[in-house]
Design an enzyme around this catalytic site. Structure first.
Site, PDB file in Angstrom:
ATOM      1  N   PRO A  10       6.135 -14.793 -33.054  1.00 45.16           N
ATOM      2  CA  PRO A  10       4.741 -15.186 -33.286  1.00 45.16           C
ATOM      3  C   PRO A  10       3.852 -15.095 -32.057  1.00 45.16           C
ATOM      4  CG  PRO A  10       6.202 -17.093 -33.321  1.00 45.16           C
ATOM      5  CD  PRO A  10       7.076 -15.874 -33.338  1.00 45.16           C
ATOM      6  N   ASN A  11       2.672 -14.580 -32.318  1.00 49.92           N
ATOM      7  CA  ASN A  11       1.563 -14.489 -31.358  1.00 49.92           C
ATOM      8  C   ASN A  11       1.745 -13.402 -30.304  1.00 49.92           C
ATOM      9  OD1 ASN A  11      -0.004 -16.683 -32.467  1.00 49.92           O
ATOM     10  ND2 ASN A  11       1.565 -18.045 -31.650  1.00 49.92           N
ATOM     11  N   ARG A  18      -5.487 -12.181 -24.761  1.00 50.86           N
ATOM     12  CA  ARG A  18      -5.858 -13.576 -24.488  1.00 50.86           C
ATOM     13  C   ARG A  18      -4.789 -14.208 -23.610  1.00 50.86           C
ATOM     14  NH1 ARG A  18      -6.787 -14.820 -30.858  1.00 50.86           N
ATOM     15  NH2 ARG A  18      -7.485 -12.699 -31.204  1.00 50.86           N
ATOM     16  N   TYR A  23       0.354 -14.758 -19.635  1.00 51.98           N
ATOM     17  CA  TYR A  23       1.224 -13.683 -20.124  1.00 51.98           C
ATOM     18  C   TYR A  23       0.849 -12.300 -19.581  1.00 51.98           C
ATOM     19  CZ  TYR A  23       2.815 -17.355 -23.218  1.00 51.98           C
ATOM     20  OH  TYR A  23       3.331 -18.536 -23.694  1.00 51.98           O
ATOM     21  N   ASN A  74      12.546 -11.542 -28.504  1.00 49.89           N
ATOM     22  CA  ASN A  74      11.646 -12.565 -27.984  1.00 49.89           C
ATOM     23  C   ASN A  74      11.127 -13.315 -29.202  1.00 49.89           C
ATOM     24  OD1 ASN A  74       9.726 -14.225 -26.887  1.00 49.89           O
ATOM     25  ND2 ASN A  74       8.773 -12.647 -25.609  1.00 49.89           N
ATOM     26  N   ALA A  77       7.615 -18.926 -29.795  1.00 46.39           N
ATOM     27  CA  ALA A  77       7.774 -20.378 -29.905  1.00 46.39           C
ATOM     28  C   ALA A  77       8.906 -20.774 -30.852  1.00 46.39           C
ATOM     29  CB  ALA A  77       6.457 -21.007 -30.355  1.00 46.39           C
ATOM     30  N   HIS A  80      12.232 -22.353 -29.557  1.00 46.48           N
ATOM     31  CA  HIS A  80      12.422 -23.765 -29.237  1.00 46.48           C
ATOM     32  C   HIS A  80      12.553 -24.647 -30.477  1.00 46.48           C
ATOM     33  CE1 HIS A  80      11.000 -21.991 -25.563  1.00 46.48           C
ATOM     34  NE2 HIS A  80       9.796 -21.773 -26.082  1.00 46.48           N
ATOM     35  N   ASP A  87      20.928 -19.475 -36.919  1.00 46.03           N
ATOM     36  CA  ASP A  87      21.953 -19.223 -37.942  1.00 46.03           C
ATOM     37  C   ASP A  87      21.968 -17.754 -38.362  1.00 46.03           C
ATOM     38  OD1 ASP A  87      22.728 -21.862 -37.908  1.00 46.03           O
ATOM     39  OD2 ASP A  87      21.647 -22.416 -39.744  1.00 46.03           O
ATOM     40  N   GLU A  98      18.355 -12.502 -25.498  1.00 44.86           N
ATOM     41  CA  GLU A  98      17.111 -13.274 -25.597  1.00 44.86           C
ATOM     42  C   GLU A  98      16.222 -12.927 -24.407  1.00 44.86           C
ATOM     43  OE1 GLU A  98      17.803 -17.490 -25.385  1.00 44.86           O
ATOM     44  OE2 GLU A  98      15.669 -17.962 -25.320  1.00 44.86           O
ATOM     45  N   HIS A 100      12.199 -13.435 -22.533  1.00 45.69           N
ATOM     46  CA  HIS A 100      10.876 -14.063 -22.456  1.00 45.69           C
ATOM     47  C   HIS A 100      10.110 -13.443 -21.307  1.00 45.69           C
ATOM     48  CE1 HIS A 100      12.015 -17.038 -25.373  1.00 45.69           C
ATOM     49  NE2 HIS A 100      13.162 -17.164 -24.729  1.00 45.69           N
ATOM     50  N   LEU A 101       8.819 -13.312 -21.512  1.00 47.78           N
ATOM     51  CA  LEU A 101       7.947 -12.825 -20.445  1.00 47.78           C
ATOM     52  C   LEU A 101       7.870 -13.836 -19.313  1.00 47.78           C
ATOM     53  CD1 LEU A 101       5.308 -11.811 -23.036  1.00 47.78           C
ATOM     54  CD2 LEU A 101       6.313 -10.154 -21.459  1.00 47.78           C
ATOM     55  N   SER A 102       7.687 -15.088 -19.686  1.00 47.00           N
ATOM     56  CA  SER A 102       7.530 -16.158 -18.698  1.00 47.00           C
ATOM     57  C   SER A 102       8.878 -16.809 -18.413  1.00 47.00           C
ATOM     58  CB  SER A 102       6.539 -17.204 -19.222  1.00 47.00           C
ATOM     59  OG  SER A 102       7.041 -17.805 -20.414  1.00 47.00           O
ATOM     60  N   ARG A 107       8.436 -24.054 -17.063  1.00 49.93           N
ATOM     61  CA  ARG A 107       7.244 -24.479 -17.810  1.00 49.93           C
ATOM     62  C   ARG A 107       7.468 -25.869 -18.421  1.00 49.93           C
ATOM     63  NH1 ARG A 107       5.146 -19.757 -21.528  1.00 49.93           N
ATOM     64  NH2 ARG A 107       3.322 -21.145 -21.520  1.00 49.93           N
ATOM     65  N   ARG A 111       9.811 -26.247 -23.627  1.00 50.50           N
ATOM     66  CA  ARG A 111      10.212 -24.826 -23.613  1.00 50.50           C
ATOM     67  C   ARG A 111      11.585 -24.624 -22.958  1.00 50.50           C
ATOM     68  NH1 ARG A 111       5.374 -22.119 -25.079  1.00 50.50           N
ATOM     69  NH2 ARG A 111       3.544 -23.234 -24.333  1.00 50.50           N
TER      70      ARG A 111
HETATM   71  O1  CA2 Z   1       7.415 -16.197 -22.326  1.00 52.10           O
HETATM   72  C1  CA2 Z   1       7.621 -15.788 -23.473  1.00 52.10           C
HETATM   73  O2  CA2 Z   1       7.891 -14.617 -23.735  1.00 52.10           O
HETATM   74  C2  CA2 Z   1       7.498 -16.781 -24.645  1.00 52.10           C
HETATM   75  O3  CA2 Z   1       8.487 -16.425 -25.624  1.00 52.10           O
HETATM   76  C3  CA2 Z   1       6.107 -16.620 -25.201  1.00 52.10           C
HETATM   77  C4  CA2 Z   1       5.803 -17.610 -26.320  1.00 52.10           C
HETATM   78  C5  CA2 Z   1       6.108 -19.034 -25.880  1.00 52.10           C
HETATM   79  O4  CA2 Z   1       5.905 -19.937 -26.970  1.00 52.10           O
HETATM   80  C6  CA2 Z   1       7.533 -19.171 -25.367  1.00 52.10           C
HETATM   81  O5  CA2 Z   1       7.729 -20.489 -24.927  1.00 52.10           O
HETATM   82  C7  CA2 Z   1       7.788 -18.216 -24.218  1.00 52.10           C
HETATM   83  C8  CA2 Z   1       4.325 -17.544 -26.720  1.00 52.10           C
HETATM   84  C9  CA2 Z   1       3.826 -16.188 -27.033  1.00 52.10           C
HETATM   85  C10 CA2 Z   1       2.340 -16.272 -27.230  1.00 52.10           C
HETATM   86  O6  CA2 Z   1       1.783 -15.085 -26.756  1.00 52.10           O
HETATM   87  C11 CA2 Z   1       0.430 -15.037 -26.615  1.00 52.10           C
HETATM   88  C12 CA2 Z   1      -0.077 -13.929 -25.996  1.00 52.10           C
HETATM   89  C13 CA2 Z   1      -1.421 -13.808 -25.816  1.00 52.10           C
HETATM   90  C14 CA2 Z   1      -2.272 -14.809 -26.281  1.00 52.10           C
HETATM   91  C15 CA2 Z   1      -1.767 -15.904 -26.920  1.00 52.10           C
HETATM   92  C16 CA2 Z   1      -0.403 -16.018 -27.095  1.00 52.10           C
END
Ligand code: CA2
Length: 149
Positions: A10-11, A18, A23, A74, A77, A80, A87, A98, A100-102, A107, A111
């Protein structure tokens, strides 16, 4: 050729548009192109999916059984929160890395917990788009050692 699915949750379709302070400016399309071209150098055929829906991600993991050799995931959210994704990975018998960008461990406390980590072969986080490249490398080595599930 190793068949690799890169799945984004998601997202992540909003990447580069944004919250660039968190990110970065790299778009999901750029990450997909990077994975495809880097995968080719590793002898991998990389396919992509992204969904904002937990069920669609679960369906993609189910469909990977017997059709993909590895998954870079990836889960956003859902990482978490989702016992259901955990499963699905357990039942798929396809190795998952797995990503993640961050750096999720640097954080907020919520997370730090990952349901995916319990069933993944490993986790790579904190390197931005390079996290995906490192995950492809890890899968290439893992599969070359003869691991399957
Ligand atoms: O660091 C990552 O890759 C995350 O999976 C990114 C998720 C976050 O909930 C995880 O804790 C760590 C969120 C992705 C949201 O991406 C956006 C990108 C641009 C604008 C808004 C959200």
């Amino acid at each position: 050729m190793q068949r690799i699915l890169v799945a984004n949750g998601p997202n992540l379709n909003l990447l580069g548009t944004r919250q660039t302070e968190v990110y970065g400016h790299t778009t999901l399309q750029t990450i997909e192109d990077l994975c495809r071209t880097h995968g080719e150098t590793l002898g991998q055929t990389v396919t992509h999916m992204q969904s904002n829906h937990e069920g669609a991600l679960i369906d993609a993991i189910h469909a990977a059984r017997g059709t993909q050799d590895g998954i870079v995931l990836n889960a956003g959210a859902f990482t978490h929160t989702s016992v259901a994704l955990m499963d699905a990975i357990s039942s798929a018998e396809v190795p998952v890395v797995e990503v993640h960008l961050s750096n999720i461990h640097a954080r907020e406390a919520f997370r730090h917990k990952s349901y995916i980590a319990r069933v993944a072969i490993g986790q790579i986080c904190g390197f931005g788009a390079q996290s995906y490249v490192l995950a492809l490398e890890a899968l290439a080595a893992h599969l070359a050692e003869g691991h399957t599930g």
